[in-house]
Design an enzyme around this catalytic site. Structure first.
Site, PDB file in Angstrom:
ATOM      1  N   GLY A  88       6.509   1.026  -3.405  1.00 21.27           N
ATOM      2  CA  GLY A  88       6.268   1.753  -4.648  1.00 21.27           C
ATOM      3  C   GLY A  88       5.034   2.619  -4.575  1.00 21.27           C
ATOM      4  N   ASP A 123      -7.016   0.199  -3.979  1.00 18.07           N
ATOM      5  CA  ASP A 123      -7.762   0.745  -5.114  1.00 18.07           C
ATOM      6  C   ASP A 123      -7.046   1.921  -5.779  1.00 18.07           C
ATOM      7  OD1 ASP A 123      -8.127   2.828  -3.312  1.00 18.07           O
ATOM      8  OD2 ASP A 123     -10.286   2.547  -3.110  1.00 18.07           O
ATOM      9  N   GLY A 124      -5.932   2.373  -5.181  1.00 16.65           N
ATOM     10  CA  GLY A 124      -5.170   3.461  -5.791  1.00 16.65           C
ATOM     11  C   GLY A 124      -5.828   4.821  -5.686  1.00 16.65           C
ATOM     12  N   ASP A 250      10.520   4.922   3.589  1.00 17.56           N
ATOM     13  CA  ASP A 250       9.894   5.280   2.317  1.00 17.56           C
ATOM     14  C   ASP A 250       9.210   6.642   2.383  1.00 17.56           C
ATOM     15  OD1 ASP A 250       8.189   3.443   4.015  1.00 17.56           O
ATOM     16  OD2 ASP A 250       6.634   4.222   2.691  1.00 17.56           O
TER      17      ASP A 250
END
Length: 492
Positions: A88, A123-124, A250
């Site tokens: 994701g 941490d995105g 992905d």
């Protein structure tokens, strides 16, 4: 000042298990370092408004534009051959979709905009270096005419991120036909969610392959369409010496665009075994392996679609295998046609494939620069006096001489003039690619000196890759031995 995005968000209307609703995490003091103004106009956005403090806050995720429905998309994937059932968007948030000037639906996504439910303890965030790399390489690919995601903007966040060391944080605004991947289908298939696979397939058909809906077997037509686009895409990568670096499922776009520019690079001297990714220790995604891996990834997609083909598994498998069997011919046809164009052939004869392969073999043996060999070959086609510039690229120049004699004999049988051949070759053989040492120099100047002039200069040159641009001739040159970049790194 109002920043208006004319959003039409179809993916966010799909069932809740397709994504997680999550807003970007605000940053302290965003600063816009680059706005792709022509792309903004094409998307129906006002570049002057985006190039404002309010615009920078939106492009950094500090404020949401009206109409946004921010989501992180769910997907799974095979990473270096190993299946991970949930990946994701761990550091990317889809703001929404707009319709561009061509009537094409485009995703607008913030990459590096903070953690999501898919961040897996990350941490995105994104560091400045990978953001600049993706901006440069994706825009170079677009200028080369290769299907790709695009870069709308790059913003410094005013915050630091911790990787091996402390680095300046940044956000990339990425634009794509969609961010749906082979791994998106795998997410549902791995859970035995046939309804989810079907809903996703129907969405993809409506968005990317509407002609498939008119056929008797729409899901077969969907797979056939994805196979055709991937075969063409990978052929085009090879024709410009591009190495994706991490062709996981992905990172394989259903739309047929190049997506996820992590440890990617363009070859300097030709070597089919070239690997640039620091994490690809076995060479799985080496330059010459890319067609084989594309087929492997497409086979994983076919496995997801089997329940939609037939409720009889043997029948479904046979039908999928039949479609997958078309990939090698589709790839080879596109690749060989491209190679013929690169050496200036207007017709197709027996022996052409061997002629081009002999050139590639000589280039590999003599460490000839991939891009410059083909570019200079166009000048040699115009005037044999220009052979010197090609010969000097080969460690043993006689290797070129032997081949050139056969090449000239082959081209002499075609009616086109030398000038026509040169024009045709210049149109497919770029003078400029984002050379790795140039990209690294751009990143170094930005990271260490807050100097974005080299970044702007490189983007300007790469926007016209097929033109000579004499003032920037040194940008076409390969690296000196001490400038060679042997590895690139994933942005995470």
């Amino acid at each position: 000042m109002t920043v208006h995005f004319p959003f039409q968000n179809t993916y966010a209307t799909l069932p809740a298990n397709f994504f997680a609703r999550v807003a970007p995490t605000p940053v302290i003091s965003p600063r816009l370092i680059k706005l792709n103004r022509p792309l903004a106009v094409h998307l129906g956005l006002d570049p002057d408004v985006l190039d404002s403090p309010e615009g920078a806050e939106i492009l950094a995720g500090k404020r949401l534009p009206e109409g946004a429905d921010p989501i992180a998309m769910a997907y799974a994937g095979h990473q270096f051959g190993h299946f991970v059932p949930q990946l994701g968007d761990g550091r990317a948030i889809l703001l929404g979709e707009v319709i561009d000037a061509d009537g094409v639906r485009r995703d607008i996504q913030l990459k590096g905009s903070g953690p999501t439910p898919f961040s897996r303890r990350g941490d995105g965030r994104a560091a400045l270096g990978p953001v600049l790399r993706e901006y440069v390489v994706s825009e170079a690919m677009a200028a080369l005419g290769i299907p790709t995601t695009r870069s709308l903007a790059a913003v410094i966040t005013g915050e630091s991120v911790m990787r091996e060391t402390v680095l300046p944080g940044a956000v990339l605004t990425r634009v794509a036909s969609s961010h749906i991947r082979v791994g998106t289908f795998q997410f549902f298939a791995a859970r035995g969610d046939t309804d989810g696979v079907k809903q996703l397939a129907d969405h993809v058909i409506a968005r990317h392959y509407p002609q498939a809906a008119q056929t008797d077997r729409p899901y077969h037509a969907l797979l056939e369409g994805v196979i055709a686009r991937q075969a063409e895409l990978v052929a085009r990568w090879l024709l410009v010496g591009f190495i994706h670096g991490v062709m996981n499922t992905d990172n394989t776009s259903i739309s047929g665009e190049t997506i996820d520019y992590g440890p990617c690079a363009f070859m300097d001297h030709y070597d089919p075994a070239t690997v640039f990714s620091s994490i690809d220790e076995q060479g799985r995604y080496a330059y010459a392996n890319q067609p084989r891996i594309a087929l492997w990834n497409l086979t994983r997609l076919a496995e997801c679609l089997l329940p939609l083909f037939s409720n009889k598994q043997e029948k479904a498998i046979a039908e999928a295998q039949s479609l997958l069997g078309e990939f090698p011919e589709k790839f080879t046809t596109a690749y060989q046609a491209g190679l013929r164009k690169k050496i200036g052939l207007f017709t197709m004869l027996d022996g052409d494939e061997a002629l081009v392969q002999d050139l590639l073999d000589a280039m590999a043996k003599n460490q000839a620069d991939f891009t410059l060999t083909f570019r200079r070959l166009g000048e040699a086609a115009f005037d044999p006096a220009n052979d010197t510039a090609v010969r000097q690229l080969f460690a043993d120049p006689t290797a070129y001489d032997d081949w050139a004699a056969r090449w000239r004999q082959r081209t002499s049988g075609e009616p086109q003039t030398a000038s026509e051949r040169r024009i045709a070759m210049r149109a497919v053989n770029p003078a400029f690619i984002p050379r790795n040492h140039r990209v690294e120099a751009v990143i170094e100047a930005a990271m260490n000196r807050d100097d974005f002039a080299p970044f702007e200069a490189l983007l300007k040159v790469l926007s016209k890759p097929y033109e000579d641009q004499p003032p920037f001739a040194d940008y076409a040159e390969p690296p000196q031995p001490d400038q060679r970049v042997l590895q690139t790194f994933c942005g995470t």
